[in-house]
Design an enzyme around this catalytic site. Structure first.
Site, PDB file in Angstrom:
ATOM      1  CD  GLN A 190      -2.755  -1.207   2.465  1.00 16.65           C
ATOM      2  OE1 GLN A 190      -2.141  -1.243   3.526  1.00 16.65           O
ATOM      3  NE2 GLN A 190      -4.067  -1.287   2.393  1.00 16.65           N
ATOM      4  CG  ASN A 227      -1.880  -6.867   9.067  1.00 13.99           C
ATOM      5  OD1 ASN A 227      -1.788  -5.990   9.917  1.00 13.99           O
ATOM      6  ND2 ASN A 227      -2.896  -6.924   8.216  1.00 13.99           N
ATOM      7  CD  GLU A 228      -6.090  -6.364   9.664  1.00  8.62           C
ATOM      8  OE1 GLU A 228      -6.433  -6.893   8.591  1.00  8.62           O
ATOM      9  OE2 GLU A 228      -6.365  -5.191   9.950  1.00  8.62           O
TER      10      GLU A 228
END
Length: 358
Positions: free
Chosen positions: A16, A158-159
């Protein structure tokens, strides 16, 4: 030495932010083949932090930030995911970390943020493959060895609890095949085994700390009806608390274990138990979470023959008592504060809010 201070900063993923998707030896990830749409860019340029991150660090310093959770791209370090190391990639991150430290900003590294190397996704269908799991652990150890003297905090995935519901297929590089509970539970189990090996490895370094991370959704029952309350509690247990329990204690939720035993997933439980025996030093030193929104569960929308992993998506309705952000998510600052309190009180570990309300 890790400074004992309140950490305040921001959190990003490589795909991102970095751009530079095909230079300096980087291999493609599953994000690099995504097409642009009205809702998102094509990720090839992003915000071009690969070339402009020094400007960001100065802005962060002036804003009073003292921590930065960023991701090291797997395919920038190992272009095909399981082959030769790209030294240019490691050199980029070394300079990146040195420049961050020069601004007195503490680096916090996430090792996987869903951008599976495209080669591994195409050849092995992502993290459902034991080979891919082992390749990820290899990548993690290479990066940890390289930066252990400079990076005190590490988040393996992540997550990670997203591997337990529908998003787990896309997040794990799963490109083809059925999307049933069998495949999903295998993906989730492989992610936990990878966490086990990486957490144990990190604890071989006396100055390093590791934390498991989840995407936490506060859930409220639509009414006082017993079914609303029950389905909401079960969704919370299977989606939020199961992985948190494992990160904090080395044991999955007893309720999830019973469900897996009853529905033919005992082998997965045995594999995870064996991994924990082989790599026993796995308890997280901190817990991390993202919190974007809360939701309401209406049991009338839920088929009780479906797994509790689906109750959040199946029963989700709007909360008429909350405002909706420009991103379409319902803002719930009180739920966010409650989450921190509950997580700290239940697991007695430091809490890192890695991503919060937009």
């Amino acid at each position: 030495m890790v400074k004992k201070r309140f950490l305040w900063g921001n959190s990003v993923s490589s795909m991102q932010t970095e751009g530079a998707w095909n230079i300096a030896g980087k291999g493609p990830s599953v994000y690099d083949i995504k097409q642009a749409s009205q809702e998102q860019s094509d990720f090839k340029i992003a915000i071009d932090s690969y070339h402009k991150y020094k400007e960001d660090f100065v802005l962060m310093k002036h804003a009073g930030m003292n921590a930065y959770r960023f991701q090291i791209s797997w395919s920038r370090v190992i272009p095909d995911g399981d082959g030769a190391v790209n030294e240019q990639g490691l050199k980029f991150y070394e300079q990146f970390i040195d420049d961050l430290i020069a601004q007195d900003i503490t680096p916090i590294v996430c090792l996987y943020h869903f951008d599976m190397p495209l080669s591994l996704a195409q050849r092995f269908n992502g993290l459902i493959s034991d080979h891919v799991r082992e390749a990820f652990v290899r990548f993690a150890k290479i990066v940890i060895d390289k930066f252990a003297k400079k990076v005190p905090y590490w988040i393996p995935i992540n997550e990670q609890n997203c591997m337990t519901f529908a998003e787990g297929f896309g997040n794990s590089g799963y490109l083809v095949g059925e999307q049933t509970l069998t495949e999903l539970y295998k993906i989730a189990n492989n992610s936990l085994i990878a966490y086990v090996e990486i957490a144990d490895y990190i604890h071989h370094f006396s100055n390093l700390k590791v934390g498991g991370m989840v995407a936490y959704q506060e859930m409220y029952p639509a009414s006082q009806l017993p079914n609303d309350v029950m389905y909401t509690r079960k969704a919370m247990e299977f989606i939020n608390e199961d992985f948190l329990s494992f990160f904090a204690t080395g044991k999955r939720s007893p309720e999830v274990i019973k469900y897996m035993q009853k529905h033919g997933f005992t082998q997965l439980l045995d594999e995870l138990e064996q991994a924990a025996l082989n790599y026993p030093n796995i308890t997280s030193d901190f817990l991390a979470f993202s919190y974007y929104y809360s939701l309401v569960i209406d049991s009338n929308l839920i088929d009780n023959k479906r797994a509790p992993n689906t109750f959040m998506s199946d029963g989700h309705i709007a909360n008429v008592n909350l405002k909706t952000s420009d991103f379409g998510w319902q803002i719930d600052a009180i739920g966010f504060r409650n989450t921190i309190t509950k997580m700290h009180n239940r697991y007695n570990l430091p809490i890192l809010a890695a991503e919060t309300i937009r």
